[in-house]
Structure formats: C-alpha cells, structure tokens
Design a protein around this motif. Sequence first.
Motif, PDB file in Angstrom:
ATOM      1  N   ALA A  18     -12.043  -5.801 -38.373  1.00 18.12           N
ATOM      2  CA  ALA A  18     -13.478  -6.055 -38.500  1.00 18.12           C
ATOM      3  C   ALA A  18     -13.658  -7.484 -38.669  1.00 18.12           C
ATOM      4  N   ALA A  19     -14.991  -7.995 -38.257  1.00 19.97           N
ATOM      5  CA  ALA A  19     -15.033  -9.478 -38.234  1.00 19.97           C
ATOM      6  C   ALA A  19     -15.493  -9.810 -39.586  1.00 19.97           C
ATOM      7  N   SER A  20     -15.042 -10.981 -40.129  1.00 21.20           N
ATOM      8  CA  SER A  20     -15.171 -11.389 -41.433  1.00 21.20           C
ATOM      9  C   SER A  20     -15.335 -12.811 -41.390  1.00 21.20           C
ATOM     10  N   GLU A  21     -16.022 -13.406 -42.708  1.00 19.06           N
ATOM     11  CA  GLU A  21     -16.123 -14.761 -42.721  1.00 19.06           C
ATOM     12  C   GLU A  21     -15.058 -15.228 -43.147  1.00 19.06           C
ATOM     13  N   LEU A  22     -14.043 -14.437 -43.971  1.00 19.29           N
ATOM     14  CA  LEU A  22     -12.800 -14.849 -44.206  1.00 19.29           C
ATOM     15  C   LEU A  22     -11.922 -15.217 -43.101  1.00 19.29           C
ATOM     16  N   GLU A  23     -11.809 -14.379 -42.071  1.00 18.63           N
ATOM     17  CA  GLU A  23     -11.156 -14.817 -40.676  1.00 18.63           C
ATOM     18  C   GLU A  23     -11.860 -16.121 -40.258  1.00 18.63           C
ATOM     19  N   GLY A  24     -12.930 -16.265 -40.432  1.00 16.69           N
ATOM     20  CA  GLY A  24     -13.595 -17.462 -39.897  1.00 16.69           C
ATOM     21  C   GLY A  24     -12.856 -18.794 -40.572  1.00 16.69           C
ATOM     22  N   ARG A  25     -12.494 -18.808 -41.780  1.00 14.48           N
ATOM     23  CA  ARG A  25     -11.769 -19.756 -42.516  1.00 14.48           C
ATOM     24  C   ARG A  25     -10.267 -20.045 -42.107  1.00 14.48           C
ATOM     25  N   VAL A  37     -13.265 -12.685 -35.293  1.00 14.04           N
ATOM     26  CA  VAL A  37     -12.054 -11.678 -35.185  1.00 14.04           C
ATOM     27  C   VAL A  37     -10.764 -12.122 -34.532  1.00 14.04           C
ATOM     28  N   HIS A  38      -9.758 -11.614 -34.568  1.00  9.22           N
ATOM     29  CA  HIS A  38      -8.484 -12.149 -33.837  1.00  9.22           C
ATOM     30  C   HIS A  38      -7.758 -11.134 -33.052  1.00  9.22           C
TER      31      HIS A  38
END
Length: 426
Positions: free
Chosen positions: A404-411, A377-378
């Motif tokens: 929402a939290a996401s794997e895309l935000e992780g990238r 998240v950011h």
Amino acid sequence: MKRRQFVQTLGAGSAVAGLGLLGGCAGIGGSSAKVVVVGGGYGGATAAKYVRMFSDYGIQVTLIEPNEAFISCPISNLVIQGSKTIAEITTPYDNLTKRHGVKVVRDMVASIDAEKRMVKLASGGELPYDRLILSPGIDFMWDSLPGMAKDGAKDKVLHAWKAGAQTVALRKQLEAMPDGGVYALSIPLAPYRCPPGPYERASLVANYFKKAKPKSKVVIFDANDDIQSKKGLFMKAWKDHYDGMIEYRPKHRVTDVDAATNTLKFEFNDDFKAAVANVVPNMRAGDIAVKTGLATANNRWCEVDFLTFESKAHKNIHVLGDSIQIAPGMPKSGHMANQHGKTCAAAVVSLLAGKEAPSMPIYANTCYSFVTDEDVVHVASVHRYDAEKKTMLTVPGSGGVSSAASELEGRYAHAWARNIWADTLA
C-alpha cells in the motif's frame, strides 16, 4: 573480495569508494587507454566514474555532455506538483572531475567514426578512443505527430519527459490554468522511459489541483491497453485521494496535435480539447545512436551484449540506459541505467586489460512513485545473466511491489534519490 565476485554484487548498489579493483590498467599502444563517454545521465555519468575507479584511476576518461549540470528525471514530477524546485533535483558534474579525474567536455557529438575510433564534436574538435560508451538517453519520434512540426508547437504542448526547462514550463502552465480546466496527459505505446512515470505525474497533478484548483480534472489518454506498472496501487490511490478528479482512458493513441487549440486527435476516438495538453510522444534511442547505425532493432533501439553492453552493430562501442533494446522484464529506468553503467565499466576495464568481462552480472532495480506529495509506492526487481539465452532474466521471487502507499515509503524514496545521485556523481 575477487573482482568477479564484487561485480556480481553491484546490483545491490554496493559501495565501491576506495577499492582498487585492477591495480591500474596497462597502457595501450604505449600510452594510457582512453575511454570516451557520451551522455551524462544515470548511465553515462556512472560509467565514467566507475571506469576511473575500477581501473585504479589508470584509464583516461572523457565525458561529453552539453548540459552544465545533471537534472534527475526521477523526483522531477514533484517539481510539476510544486513541492520540489528544479534546483533540488540538480547536481553539478564538478565531483566527477575533482574527485575522480573525469574530464568533462560541454559539447554535443556530431558524428562517430567507428572504424577510426574517433568522436567528432559539434564544435569541430575530435576525440580518439579505445572504447566508447554511449548513453544518449531517448529522443522522440515526432514524425508520428505532424502538427508538432509547426512553429512554436513544441513550446506550447510540452512533453516534460526530459527533466529540465520543460519541467518548469509545465508547472507554470498548470499554475496559469483556470480552476475548472482540464489537464490532458497522453501516454505513448510501450516501451518508453519510466513505465510508471505518467501515472505518477497524473497523480501529482491531481494532488496540486486538489489543493489549489479543486474544480479541475485530469484526463489520461493511454495508447496502451492498460496501466503499464503498479496498476492496482495507482487505481487505489486515485480512488482514495482523487475520486472523480482523474479519468483514465486506455486504447487512446494520439495521432496528431493542434497546438494552437491544445486539441488531441486520436486514431479511433473523438478529438479532445484541453486547457493544458501534455503529450509524451513515442520514443527511440537518442539521435546520435540512430545516426551511427547502432539502433538495429526496428531503427529504434540498440541491441547489445548484456555481459559487456558492447553494441551488436559496432565493436568497441558500448550502449547503455534507456536507448537499448531491453531484456524481458527490464524497465527503462534511472536505477537500471546506473546498474548498466557499473556493469559496463567493469567490462570495459577488463577488456582494456586483456581479460574477459565478468560472466555473472546481476542488476537490481527499484522504482518509487509518488501518489501524493508524501505517500509513495514502489516496484523492485533483480535480473541475472543467462548464459544459454544470452540475455538478462528476472530472478524468480525477487523484488515485488508495495502492499500500500505510505508516507514511510516516501522517506525511503527521498533517501533512494539522495543515494543514487551520490553513487552517480559524488
């Protein structure tokens, strides 16, 4: 693009490689101007690099830093979780010298003579300066935890809030902890470095437990009344991923620690014994800032002019990063320190050339938090200078938080880290 306009875009992290902004800096007193930078973190390393770049490499810059390499606090909780190594968040200072001509001195500063404009090194040497940029980070207020003064206490009950040896040591403590043990994290009263950082750490320790020690538990003791950043996002992640594994207890201020038994003692609550105790103490500006009399806000934080970052206590000394008394809504973060470094560099180059500092600085900040080893998240914000109030104000409608939290935000988070490390040190 005019230099004033260019500096106004620095908040967006604009590329600056190859731009000669002043066409050289006139000499001072018959010789080239000298800038000394103390501290090679996000603020200091960025300032050192950009003073050279903004002056078209006409100003001499010396960076004083005791460590051999830069280790990033952002991303360091992944080392504690186990999906990153300390080497992966470590960057040498070599390029500051090879590409930008910054002289890097591995040493500590013993004292600063503001009148003579002289920095005295722990090794005994002295460095004169025309302008001094101080980015000393944070140090801890250990006097609030008497038990931590005992021999070996700080090696057993870790803070791991300065990325490096303690980051690795805390990971080893978690690995050695038996399944079914409790990890206790103590959070100090705000302000402190990286407001969402403790809640990210709790999430990632729980992530490790879920995979390797499923009977174990995380207990958060927060001295604050509530979660300080991204509350809804963290609480949802804890419910979705770690239901029953993370316990959050607000209004729990630690007043002492018995390191021999990993026991936390509180102002109003019962003692708590943990298998692994991770105590993050109250913070203040780095020691050298306090010793020099720059910490004018409750002898804790350094007050500055936000146009130039010049200290309100001593002229010709500029203070950056986590050590300053922040403006409303401005976090103590690595990204923000990087923005401080650019703004200060532009101001210092202007002042040494006999010109006014840019009058409309804009800072941007993005802070990513991992809630699992992949999902992120950011929170983001933009800040502009208010000439009437002489401070930085958050731009209405700027920034925001993740939906929402996401794997895309992780990238995105990993890309952000690579980019800001390059912007600071490459």
